[in-house]
Scaffold this active site. Structure first.
Site, PDB file in Angstrom:
ATOM      1  N   ARG A   1      -1.372   0.443   7.650  1.00 38.21           N
ATOM      2  CA  ARG A   1      -0.622   0.414   8.911  1.00 38.21           C
ATOM      3  C   ARG A   1       0.323   1.582   9.101  1.00 38.21           C
ATOM      4  NH1 ARG A   1      -1.608  -4.304   6.985  1.00 38.21           N
ATOM      5  NH2 ARG A   1      -2.615  -5.851   8.294  1.00 38.21           N
TER       6      ARG A   1
ATOM      7  N   ALA B   1       0.811  -1.217   0.000  1.00 38.46           N
ATOM      8  CA  ALA B   1       0.000   0.000   0.000  1.00 38.46           C
ATOM      9  C   ALA B   1       0.849   1.274   0.000  1.00 38.46           C
ATOM     10  CB  ALA B   1      -0.926  -0.013   1.205  1.00 38.46           C
TER      11      ALA B   1
ATOM     12  N   SER C   1       4.673  -3.113   4.769  1.00 34.96           N
ATOM     13  CA  SER C   1       5.087  -3.321   6.155  1.00 34.96           C
ATOM     14  C   SER C   1       5.646  -4.734   6.340  1.00 34.96           C
ATOM     15  CB  SER C   1       3.896  -3.101   7.095  1.00 34.96           C
ATOM     16  OG  SER C   1       2.822  -3.931   6.711  1.00 34.96           O
TER      17      SER C   1
ATOM     18  N   GLN D   1       0.380  -6.373  -3.462  1.00 33.35           N
ATOM     19  CA  GLN D   1      -0.711  -6.591  -2.498  1.00 33.35           C
ATOM     20  C   GLN D   1      -1.814  -5.576  -2.753  1.00 33.35           C
ATOM     21  OE1 GLN D   1       1.081  -7.453   1.671  1.00 33.35           O
ATOM     22  NE2 GLN D   1       2.545  -6.210   0.596  1.00 33.35           N
TER      23      GLN D   1
ATOM     24  N   HIS E   1      -4.144  -9.700  -3.888  1.00 34.00           N
ATOM     25  CA  HIS E   1      -5.361  -9.426  -3.116  1.00 34.00           C
ATOM     26  C   HIS E   1      -6.508  -8.957  -4.000  1.00 34.00           C
ATOM     27  CE1 HIS E   1      -2.615  -8.919   0.661  1.00 34.00           C
ATOM     28  NE2 HIS E   1      -2.828 -10.180   0.342  1.00 34.00           N
TER      29      HIS E   1
ATOM     30  N   CYS F   1     -20.512 -18.350  -7.877  1.00 34.73           N
ATOM     31  CA  CYS F   1     -19.978 -19.017  -9.071  1.00 34.73           C
ATOM     32  C   CYS F   1     -18.652 -18.426  -9.534  1.00 34.73           C
ATOM     33  CB  CYS F   1     -20.995 -18.969 -10.215  1.00 34.73           C
ATOM     34  SG  CYS F   1     -21.320 -17.286 -10.811  1.00 34.73           S
TER      35      CYS F   1
END
Ligand code: NAD
Length: 274
Positions: free
Chosen positions: A34, A22, A192, A99, A117, A128
């Site tokens: 974070r 991020a 992080s 991510q 992600h 489905c």
């Protein structure tokens, strides 16, 4: 800013994989989770589990309302994303393992991006596994359907991102481990390195002998494993490193002997400061 170690690492690398979190997108205006201004300082992460989403219709309605409030927001890639696209262009970067769910690596021009992600740009059916464009579902919500279902199977619809407690896409994770373990260098940016299984990817690469560089605003648990740790803003560090790398790769560098690589210094043809 001491970027020469990173330039050296990239110049020596045969195959680089970038692993991003991020933090690479905060300079585009998207908060991390974070960091000091992260989302977890404002909302409770324990609410955003797949279990709560599946079992709690009121939570789903709230999540869709939050999505709709932000539906018109547009974000642009920043200098950090653009530098990674440059790294691919100069032939150094094999792929970006991210991510992030924001699609900004693709917007910057990276062609090989593995999204661990998922993506916020699509909606998926939990029944489905069909994928669909946001716009089609957003139109139904605007028309009054506040808990939309799949038109094919009746399953619950959800943003095509991975919530807490939800399985990561197996094929993407397997490919990410395979790509990282066969790279000789992993460039970690804005993570992080505490979210598993994703953080296991750079760790697995180091176990296979890869060197690791970490560009992050704060310390990470893997700093001790890294050959290079640069603490600061990705949008400043990465462009400076790519500029240094380009200078190193350019014929002029080898021909002339000395080139300027950044604001604070010169390097000789062997990449050392005179
Ligand atoms: P994280 O929030 O756990 O950590 C981000 C790290 O980036 C922090 O250590 C912070 O110090 C650092 N950072 C912040 N701004 C930076 C900058 N400009 N330059 C360098 N470093 C900077 O992020 P994570 O490790 O990616 O894990 C959080 C999870 O949240 C991920 O799984 C991801 O799916 C999700 N997430 C995604 C987005 C996005 O898509 N942009 C945003 C928030 C969260």
């Amino acid at each position: 800013m001491e970027i020469h170690g990173l330039v050296d690492l990239l110049a020596d690398a045969g195959s680089v994989v970038a692993f991003t979190g991020a933090g690479i997108s905060t300079e585009s205006g998207i908060p991390d989770f974070r960091g000091p201004q992260g989302l977890w300082t404002k909302i409770d992460p324990s609410e955003f589990t797949i279990e709560n989403y599946v079992n709690n219709p009121e939570h789903r309605r709230r999540v869709w309302r939050m999505r709709m409030e932000r539906a018109s927001e547009r974000y642009e890639p920043n200098a950090g994303h653009l530098a990674l696209a440059d790294l691919e262009r100069v032939g150094k970067l094999g792929c970006v393992i991210t991510q992030n769910i924001d699609g900004l690596h693709q917007a910057a021009g990276n062609t090989a991006v593995l999204e661990l992600h998922g993506t916020t740009h699509r909606v998926k059916c939990l029944g489905c596994d069909a994928r669909m464009p946001n716009d089609a579902v957003f139109a139904r919500i605007r028309a009054g359907d506040d808990d939309p279902r799949c038109e094919d199977c009746g399953g619950l619809l959800k943003s095509a991102t991975v919530s807490f407690g939800e399985m990561l896409p197996t094929d993407v994770v397997e490919e990410a481990f395979m790509r990282a373990e066969s790279a000789d260098t992993v460039l970690v940016v804005g993570s992080s390195l505490v979210v598993y299984p994703a953080a296991g990817i750079p760790l697995a690469a180091t176990r296979m002998g890869a060197r690791i560089a970490i560009v992050n605003a704060e310390p990470t648990p893997m700093d001790d494993l890294a050959s290079v740790v640069l603490r600061g803003a990705a949008g400043e560090i990465l462009p400076a490193a790519i500029e240094g790398l380009r200078a190193r790769l350019s014929p002029a560098f080898y021909g002339e002997g000395v080139v300027q690589v950044d604001d604070d210094g010169l390097e000789d043809r062997n990449g050392r400061r005179p």
